[in-house]
Design an enzyme around this catalytic site. Sequence first.
Site, PDB file in Angstrom:
ATOM      1  N   SER A  35      -2.497   7.145   6.038  1.00  0.00           N
ATOM      2  CA  SER A  35      -3.080   5.802   6.081  1.00  0.00           C
ATOM      3  C   SER A  35      -2.743   5.114   7.389  1.00  0.00           C
ATOM      4  O   SER A  35      -1.580   5.015   7.758  1.00  0.00           O
ATOM      5  CB  SER A  35      -2.524   4.920   4.959  1.00  0.00           C
ATOM      6  OG  SER A  35      -2.677   5.527   3.723  1.00  0.00           O
ATOM      7  N   HIS A  66      -9.061   5.155   5.149  1.00  0.00           N
ATOM      8  CA  HIS A  66      -9.201   6.603   5.316  1.00  0.00           C
ATOM      9  C   HIS A  66     -10.659   6.898   5.643  1.00  0.00           C
ATOM     10  O   HIS A  66     -11.537   6.673   4.816  1.00  0.00           O
ATOM     11  CB  HIS A  66      -8.842   7.340   4.020  1.00  0.00           C
ATOM     12  CG  HIS A  66      -7.436   7.104   3.566  1.00  0.00           C
ATOM     13  ND1 HIS A  66      -6.477   8.086   3.639  1.00  0.00           N
ATOM     14  CD2 HIS A  66      -6.831   6.023   3.052  1.00  0.00           C
ATOM     15  CE1 HIS A  66      -5.342   7.595   3.177  1.00  0.00           C
ATOM     16  NE2 HIS A  66      -5.520   6.352   2.802  1.00  0.00           N
ATOM     17  N   HIS A  88      -5.963  11.922  -2.624  1.00  0.00           N
ATOM     18  CA  HIS A  88      -4.757  11.559  -3.371  1.00  0.00           C
ATOM     19  C   HIS A  88      -4.961  11.744  -4.874  1.00  0.00           C
ATOM     20  O   HIS A  88      -6.077  11.604  -5.374  1.00  0.00           O
ATOM     21  CB  HIS A  88      -4.407  10.087  -3.128  1.00  0.00           C
ATOM     22  CG  HIS A  88      -4.209   9.728  -1.702  1.00  0.00           C
ATOM     23  ND1 HIS A  88      -5.261   9.364  -0.890  1.00  0.00           N
ATOM     24  CD2 HIS A  88      -3.085   9.679  -0.937  1.00  0.00           C
ATOM     25  CE1 HIS A  88      -4.786   9.094   0.323  1.00  0.00           C
ATOM     26  NE2 HIS A  88      -3.472   9.286   0.332  1.00  0.00           N
ATOM     27  N   TYR A  90      -4.100   9.653  -7.065  1.00  0.00           N
ATOM     28  CA  TYR A  90      -4.503   8.381  -7.685  1.00  0.00           C
ATOM     29  C   TYR A  90      -5.995   8.094  -7.585  1.00  0.00           C
ATOM     30  O   TYR A  90      -6.507   7.203  -8.257  1.00  0.00           O
ATOM     31  CB  TYR A  90      -3.697   7.201  -7.111  1.00  0.00           C
ATOM     32  CG  TYR A  90      -3.865   6.961  -5.631  1.00  0.00           C
ATOM     33  CD1 TYR A  90      -5.016   6.375  -5.122  1.00  0.00           C
ATOM     34  CD2 TYR A  90      -2.860   7.316  -4.740  1.00  0.00           C
ATOM     35  CE1 TYR A  90      -5.165   6.157  -3.758  1.00  0.00           C
ATOM     36  CE2 TYR A  90      -2.996   7.104  -3.373  1.00  0.00           C
ATOM     37  CZ  TYR A  90      -4.146   6.532  -2.898  1.00  0.00           C
ATOM     38  OH  TYR A  90      -4.298   6.320  -1.553  1.00  0.00           O
ATOM     39  N   GLU A  91      -6.700   8.874  -6.749  1.00  0.00           N
ATOM     40  CA  GLU A  91      -8.152   8.719  -6.701  1.00  0.00           C
ATOM     41  C   GLU A  91      -8.809   9.426  -7.894  1.00  0.00           C
ATOM     42  O   GLU A  91     -10.011   9.280  -8.108  1.00  0.00           O
ATOM     43  CB  GLU A  91      -8.705   9.292  -5.387  1.00  0.00           C
ATOM     44  CG  GLU A  91      -8.244   8.500  -4.167  1.00  0.00           C
ATOM     45  CD  GLU A  91      -8.652   9.165  -2.862  1.00  0.00           C
ATOM     46  OE1 GLU A  91      -9.770   8.894  -2.410  1.00  0.00           O
ATOM     47  OE2 GLU A  91      -7.854   9.956  -2.311  1.00  0.00           O
ATOM     48  N   ALA A 118       2.222   7.314   5.189  1.00  0.00           N
ATOM     49  CA  ALA A 118       2.905   6.017   5.118  1.00  0.00           C
ATOM     50  C   ALA A 118       3.788   6.057   3.882  1.00  0.00           C
ATOM     51  O   ALA A 118       3.373   6.566   2.848  1.00  0.00           O
ATOM     52  CB  ALA A 118       1.880   4.900   4.996  1.00  0.00           C
ATOM     53  N   MET A 221       2.762   8.705  -1.907  1.00  0.00           N
ATOM     54  CA  MET A 221       1.802   9.234  -2.880  1.00  0.00           C
ATOM     55  C   MET A 221       1.013  10.429  -2.326  1.00  0.00           C
ATOM     56  O   MET A 221      -0.114  10.682  -2.762  1.00  0.00           O
ATOM     57  CB  MET A 221       0.821   8.125  -3.290  1.00  0.00           C
ATOM     58  CG  MET A 221       1.490   6.848  -3.786  1.00  0.00           C
ATOM     59  SD  MET A 221       0.309   5.545  -4.122  1.00  0.00           S
ATOM     60  CE  MET A 221       1.422   4.126  -4.334  1.00  0.00           C
ATOM     61  N   SER A 222       1.601  11.165  -1.384  1.00  0.00           N
ATOM     62  CA  SER A 222       0.814  12.251  -0.760  1.00  0.00           C
ATOM     63  C   SER A 222       1.715  13.372  -0.242  1.00  0.00           C
ATOM     64  O   SER A 222       2.889  13.448  -0.588  1.00  0.00           O
ATOM     65  CB  SER A 222      -0.011  11.672   0.402  1.00  0.00           C
ATOM     66  OG  SER A 222       0.829  11.310   1.475  1.00  0.00           O
ATOM     67  N   ASN A 245       7.133  -0.086   4.809  1.00  0.00           N
ATOM     68  CA  ASN A 245       7.726  -1.196   4.056  1.00  0.00           C
ATOM     69  C   ASN A 245       9.005  -0.705   3.391  1.00  0.00           C
ATOM     70  O   ASN A 245       9.186   0.499   3.230  1.00  0.00           O
ATOM     71  CB  ASN A 245       6.737  -1.711   2.998  1.00  0.00           C
ATOM     72  CG  ASN A 245       6.236  -0.596   2.099  1.00  0.00           C
ATOM     73  OD1 ASN A 245       5.375   0.185   2.491  1.00  0.00           O
ATOM     74  ND2 ASN A 245       6.818  -0.492   0.945  1.00  0.00           N
ATOM     75  N   HIS A 259      -0.729  -2.911   0.085  1.00  0.00           N
ATOM     76  CA  HIS A 259      -1.445  -1.971   0.949  1.00  0.00           C
ATOM     77  C   HIS A 259      -1.690  -2.551   2.346  1.00  0.00           C
ATOM     78  O   HIS A 259      -1.699  -1.813   3.329  1.00  0.00           O
ATOM     79  CB  HIS A 259      -2.766  -1.558   0.284  1.00  0.00           C
ATOM     80  CG  HIS A 259      -3.436  -0.375   0.921  1.00  0.00           C
ATOM     81  ND1 HIS A 259      -2.789   0.834   1.104  1.00  0.00           N
ATOM     82  CD2 HIS A 259      -4.674  -0.213   1.424  1.00  0.00           C
ATOM     83  CE1 HIS A 259      -3.618   1.681   1.688  1.00  0.00           C
ATOM     84  NE2 HIS A 259      -4.768   1.079   1.905  1.00  0.00           N
TER      85      HIS A 259
HETATM   86 CL1  6GU Z   1       6.827   1.358  -1.454  1.00  0.00          CL
HETATM   87  N1  6GU Z   1       5.602   3.362  -2.539  1.00  0.00           N
HETATM   88  C1  6GU Z   1       4.714   4.335  -2.584  1.00  0.00           C
HETATM   89  N2  6GU Z   1       4.651   5.062  -3.712  1.00  0.00           N
HETATM   90  N3  6GU Z   1       3.888   4.637  -1.592  1.00  0.00           N
HETATM   91  C2  6GU Z   1       3.979   3.915  -0.493  1.00  0.00           C
HETATM   92  C3  6GU Z   1       4.876   2.877  -0.366  1.00  0.00           C
HETATM   93  C4  6GU Z   1       5.689   2.627  -1.451  1.00  0.00           C
HETATM   94  N4  6GU Z   1       4.725   2.345   0.860  1.00  0.00           N
HETATM   95  C5  6GU Z   1       3.759   3.021   1.465  1.00  0.00           C
HETATM   96  N5  6GU Z   1       3.303   3.979   0.664  1.00  0.00           N
END
Ligand code: 6GU
Length: 287
Positions: A35, A66, A88, A90-91, A118, A221-222, A245, A259
């Site tokens: 991302s 994306h 992903h 989650y998609e 990310a 998540m990837s 973050n 996001h």
């Molecule tokens: Cl805090 N969690 C997850 N699962 N994915 C992220 C994230 C956090 N920050 C960027 N991608």
Amino acid sequence: PESNTGYNYEACQATADWLLSQTAVRPLVGIVCGSGMGGLADMLKDQVAFDYSDIPNFPQSTVHGHAGRLVFGTLKGRPCVCMQGRFHLYEGYAIQKITMPMRIFKLLGVETVILTNAAGGLNQDFKVGDIMIIKDHLNMPGFAGNNPLAGPNEERFGVRFPCMSDAYDRELQQLAMDVGSELGYSDFLKEGVYCVLGGPSFETIAECRMLHKLGADAVGMSTVHEVIVARHCGMRVFALSLITNKAVMDYDSEDKANHEEVLQTGKHRAEQLERLVSTILTRLEHN
Ligand code: 6GU
């Protein structure tokens, strides 16, 4: 979950053959952009790009940030193929679909895969904007039976029970550290363990604390699914997380994962991350 039929060896071969008929580039390196890190693909010279929707059998991308293009070209003279946008869990895709591009990479002749993502920082020493060299992973969906290699094994790609203790190439990690220090990135170049979750909801505070206790330095998540399939078929893997973050670890915190913050930090550090990856690339040795 969806079955993996349609992503068998013959289907992957047909897709790879089609791509090879459309471009003269013969990539030895495959890159997956996370991302906000799609700028890496834009650095390629003499580009031949395909929308995912135009590639036979290829899955389609849906998420904001994306682009969904497969870009062939050269980076400092090195032939590469680059996924600008990935798939992903989650998609809602079947996990075999998410990782199918790794098998396409393999059939295109790719020997080394570089992945970026990310991620949220769990390690309290990490700052937003840090780049983490992934040295190992925790595959949480895998614990629950959602592994991309579940189902009949395709021996032409690899063995039934592939080793994962050497998933992240140690020489490439060292090379990245060396290149990072030459570029003056040492202050924000870290290494650690990446934990993958299914998403799309971000973690609760209790979940972040748990993951940290389990040894994760960053959460996302990837990447892990792709790494497993890439290693299964014998490609060398290097992966980086951009810490966009800090994961929320205590109840007094006002922070909330979102996001937009993820995309914003991606922009901020993207140039340095791109330079790191492109410099690593010029130092790779291939057979
Ligand atoms: Cl805090 N969690 C997850 N699962 N994915 C992220 C994230 C956090 N920050 C960027 N991608």
